[in-house]
Design a protein around this motif. Structure first.
Motif, PDB file in Angstrom:
ATOM      1  N   LEU A  52      29.495  25.310  31.376  1.00  0.00           N
ATOM      2  CA  LEU A  52      30.259  24.572  32.499  1.00  0.00           C
ATOM      3  C   LEU A  52      32.245  23.855  31.699  1.00  0.00           C
ATOM      4  CD1 LEU A  52      27.442  21.376  33.008  1.00  0.00           C
ATOM      5  CD2 LEU A  52      28.165  23.181  34.566  1.00  0.00           C
ATOM      6  N   LEU A  53      32.080  24.731  30.660  1.00  0.00           N
ATOM      7  CA  LEU A  53      33.685  24.891  30.594  1.00  0.00           C
ATOM      8  C   LEU A  53      34.516  25.439  30.648  1.00  0.00           C
ATOM      9  CD1 LEU A  53      33.978  23.042  26.806  1.00  0.00           C
ATOM     10  CD2 LEU A  53      34.283  21.361  28.556  1.00  0.00           C
ATOM     11  N   ALA A  54      33.535  26.610  31.255  1.00  0.00           N
ATOM     12  CA  ALA A  54      34.536  27.193  31.221  1.00  0.00           C
ATOM     13  C   ALA A  54      34.471  28.036  33.019  1.00  0.00           C
ATOM     14  CB  ALA A  54      33.577  29.101  31.083  1.00  0.00           C
ATOM     15  N   ALA A  55      33.430  27.133  33.886  1.00  0.00           N
ATOM     16  CA  ALA A  55      33.509  27.949  34.925  1.00  0.00           C
ATOM     17  C   ALA A  55      34.492  27.570  36.067  1.00  0.00           C
ATOM     18  CB  ALA A  55      32.423  26.647  35.494  1.00  0.00           C
ATOM     19  N   PRO A  56      35.129  26.592  35.602  1.00  0.00           N
ATOM     20  CA  PRO A  56      36.614  26.225  36.685  1.00  0.00           C
ATOM     21  C   PRO A  56      37.562  27.170  36.688  1.00  0.00           C
ATOM     22  CG  PRO A  56      35.959  23.924  35.585  1.00  0.00           C
ATOM     23  CD  PRO A  56      34.893  25.405  34.872  1.00  0.00           C
ATOM     24  N   LEU A  57      37.564  28.286  35.542  1.00  0.00           N
ATOM     25  CA  LEU A  57      38.493  28.804  35.246  1.00  0.00           C
ATOM     26  C   LEU A  57      37.808  30.086  35.758  1.00  0.00           C
ATOM     27  CD1 LEU A  57      39.071  28.337  31.503  1.00  0.00           C
ATOM     28  CD2 LEU A  57      40.539  27.350  33.234  1.00  0.00           C
ATOM     29  N   GLY A  58      37.235  30.097  36.417  1.00  0.00           N
ATOM     30  CA  GLY A  58      36.315  31.606  36.541  1.00  0.00           C
ATOM     31  C   GLY A  58      37.428  31.883  38.241  1.00  0.00           C
ATOM     32  N   GLY A  59      37.358  30.575  38.763  1.00  0.00           N
ATOM     33  CA  GLY A  59      38.282  31.032  40.105  1.00  0.00           C
ATOM     34  C   GLY A  59      38.826  31.211  40.717  1.00  0.00           C
ATOM     35  N   VAL A  60      40.038  30.643  39.453  1.00  0.00           N
ATOM     36  CA  VAL A  60      41.406  30.951  39.639  1.00  0.00           C
ATOM     37  C   VAL A  60      41.919  31.994  38.960  1.00  0.00           C
ATOM     38  CG1 VAL A  60      43.750  29.850  37.668  1.00  0.00           C
ATOM     39  CG2 VAL A  60      41.862  28.187  38.420  1.00  0.00           C
ATOM     40  N   LEU A  61      40.610  32.991  38.243  1.00  0.00           N
ATOM     41  CA  LEU A  61      41.077  33.770  37.140  1.00  0.00           C
ATOM     42  C   LEU A  61      40.558  35.215  38.170  1.00  0.00           C
ATOM     43  CD1 LEU A  61      40.189  34.203  33.589  1.00  0.00           C
ATOM     44  CD2 LEU A  61      42.544  34.064  34.387  1.00  0.00           C
ATOM     45  N   ALA A  62      39.830  35.390  39.441  1.00  0.00           N
ATOM     46  CA  ALA A  62      39.933  36.000  40.252  1.00  0.00           C
ATOM     47  C   ALA A  62      40.970  35.555  41.237  1.00  0.00           C
ATOM     48  CB  ALA A  62      38.362  35.530  40.939  1.00  0.00           C
ATOM     49  N   LYS A  63      41.399  34.953  41.397  1.00  0.00           N
ATOM     50  CA  LYS A  63      42.823  34.299  42.582  1.00  0.00           C
ATOM     51  C   LYS A  63      44.368  35.099  42.298  1.00  0.00           C
ATOM     52  CE  LYS A  63      44.827  30.605  45.398  1.00  0.00           C
ATOM     53  NZ  LYS A  63      44.287  29.213  45.961  1.00  0.00           N
ATOM     54  N   ARG A  64      43.964  35.165  40.836  1.00  0.00           N
ATOM     55  CA  ARG A  64      44.986  35.314  40.571  1.00  0.00           C
ATOM     56  C   ARG A  64      45.470  36.556  40.165  1.00  0.00           C
ATOM     57  NH1 ARG A  64      47.557  29.803  38.301  1.00  0.00           N
ATOM     58  NH2 ARG A  64      47.787  28.694  39.587  1.00  0.00           N
ATOM     59  N   VAL A  65      44.647  37.204  39.543  1.00  0.00           N
ATOM     60  CA  VAL A  65      44.990  38.694  39.294  1.00  0.00           C
ATOM     61  C   VAL A  65      44.451  40.093  39.936  1.00  0.00           C
ATOM     62  CG1 VAL A  65      43.498  40.814  38.111  1.00  0.00           C
ATOM     63  CG2 VAL A  65      43.363  38.387  36.669  1.00  0.00           C
ATOM     64  N   PRO A  66      45.760  40.847  40.550  1.00  0.00           N
ATOM     65  CA  PRO A  66      45.498  41.214  41.361  1.00  0.00           C
ATOM     66  C   PRO A  66      44.398  42.442  41.697  1.00  0.00           C
ATOM     67  CG  PRO A  66      47.767  41.630  40.556  1.00  0.00           C
ATOM     68  CD  PRO A  66      46.451  40.807  39.349  1.00  0.00           C
ATOM     69  N   ALA A  67      44.101  43.281  43.491  1.00  0.00           N
ATOM     70  CA  ALA A  67      42.958  43.851  43.020  1.00  0.00           C
ATOM     71  C   ALA A  67      42.520  45.285  42.239  1.00  0.00           C
ATOM     72  CB  ALA A  67      42.924  44.137  44.658  1.00  0.00           C
ATOM     73  N   ARG A  68      43.791  45.804  42.066  1.00  0.00           N
ATOM     74  CA  ARG A  68      43.425  46.564  41.472  1.00  0.00           C
ATOM     75  C   ARG A  68      43.375  47.341  40.052  1.00  0.00           C
ATOM     76  NH1 ARG A  68      48.354  51.447  40.566  1.00  0.00           N
ATOM     77  NH2 ARG A  68      46.860  53.426  39.510  1.00  0.00           N
ATOM     78  N   PRO A  69      44.388  45.806  39.115  1.00  0.00           N
ATOM     79  CA  PRO A  69      43.300  45.678  37.578  1.00  0.00           C
ATOM     80  C   PRO A  69      42.092  44.592  37.919  1.00  0.00           C
ATOM     81  CG  PRO A  69      46.008  44.858  37.977  1.00  0.00           C
ATOM     82  CD  PRO A  69      44.692  45.329  39.703  1.00  0.00           C
ATOM     83  N   LEU A  70      41.234  44.028  38.631  1.00  0.00           N
ATOM     84  CA  LEU A  70      40.090  43.344  38.918  1.00  0.00           C
ATOM     85  C   LEU A  70      39.437  44.264  39.228  1.00  0.00           C
ATOM     86  CD1 LEU A  70      39.441  40.360  39.000  1.00  0.00           C
ATOM     87  CD2 LEU A  70      39.680  40.548  41.658  1.00  0.00           C
ATOM     88  N   MET A  71      39.610  45.566  40.164  1.00  0.00           N
ATOM     89  CA  MET A  71      38.344  46.348  39.889  1.00  0.00           C
ATOM     90  C   MET A  71      38.451  47.147  38.492  1.00  0.00           C
ATOM     91  SD  MET A  71      37.996  49.091  42.807  1.00  0.00           S
ATOM     92  CE  MET A  71      37.224  48.301  44.121  1.00  0.00           C
ATOM     93  N   ALA A  72      39.465  47.604  37.882  1.00  0.00           N
ATOM     94  CA  ALA A  72      38.934  48.287  37.343  1.00  0.00           C
ATOM     95  C   ALA A  72      38.940  47.623  35.902  1.00  0.00           C
ATOM     96  CB  ALA A  72      40.663  48.715  36.361  1.00  0.00           C
TER      97      ALA A  72
END
Length: 256
Positions: free
Chosen positions: A216-236
């Motif tokens: 529960l402590l980490a859950a809010p951070l996932g949405g932030v990371l997915a939004k801010r990391v560009p598509a190509r590194p995210l796919m990698a």
């Protein structure tokens, strides 16, 4: 239920750390919460495999709700895709829980993991090639059904199967990860209800509480990371995680 009389910060802190790490990875990349938790709980903390699996599914009911809210707030969810995933996923989860209770599905796991490892390598190739143009995926409902079934019957599979295959079809990484994470709440609720009906509340232990707090402590951070990391590194990153975790699962299955 929880035996808080024996609780101490030293006893519960390792489980909080495990839950935090697993949920941070899962929220950002759309997979691996169950695999990371189960592996660490069994191999490092010495929990029995059945108890670890039941505990993880119990915790996921809460962490997927929190993670889903984070992705919704950061506008990472494709609601059309969500509607096409969630019902087949719940049906597959209920069927998988039934199979787990009546049939040994472990023999098929190495073949599923080999397939997912190949998908991971393909995603790495696409990221390296530099072409991550979004396209509308066509095959969605069968993925939801298969992902829900494998998640319940095999102890994990929703994120690896659904996220990776949607990415292969050209779905945008950020919306894919957000949608798969958000729809997973309904899947885990269905599976957990089946486990509770079978096991009672045996899965709710002090260790479960620690994993839940960390998740529960980490859950809010996932949405932030997915939004801010560009598509190509995210796919990698998805490709690396999928390849490594699948290879590890194959090694475990073949070394028994």
């Amino acid at each position: 239920m929880f035996d808080l009389s024996a609780a101490s910060i030293e006893a519960i802190l390792p489980f909080i750390a495990i839950g935090f790490a697993a949920q941070l990875v899962d929220g950002a990349l759309g997979m691996a919460f169950g695999l990371i938790n189960s592996t660490l709980l069994v191999s490092v903390m010495g929990m029995p495999p059945a108890l670890a699996s039941a505990s993880v599914h119990a915790v996921e009911t809460f962490t997927t709700a929190a993670s889903g809210v984070s992705h919704v707030l950061h506008k990472n969810v494709d609601w059309r895709m969500f509607r096409r995933l969630v019902i087949p996923g719940m049906i597959g989860g209920a069927l998988g829980a039934y199979v787990l209770a009546n049939v040994d599905a472990a023999h098929a796991k190495p073949f599923v993991m080999a397939y997912l490892a190949a998908i991971g390598l393909y995603l790495l190739y696409r990221a390296w090639r530099g072409r991550v143009e979004p396209r509308t995926p066509k095959i969605i409902e069968p993925l939801g059904l298969a992902g829900g079934f494998l998640d319940a019957a095999g102890g994990g599979g929703w994120g690896p199967v659904v996220t990776s295959n949607l990415l292969v079809q050209g779905s945008a990484p950020r919306e894919t990860i957000g949608t798969v994470n958000t729809s997973e709440f309904f899947l885990t609720t269905t599976i957990s209800a089946t486990f509770i009906a079978s096991l009672g509340f045996a899965a709710f232990t002090l260790q479960t509480l620690g994993v839940l707090i960390g998740g529960l402590l980490a859950a809010p951070l996932g949405g932030v990371l997915a939004k801010r990391v560009p598509a190509r590194p995210l796919m990698a990153m998805v490709g690396v995680l999928l390849t490594l975790t699948s290879a590890f699962s194959i090694w475990q299955a073949l070394s028994k």
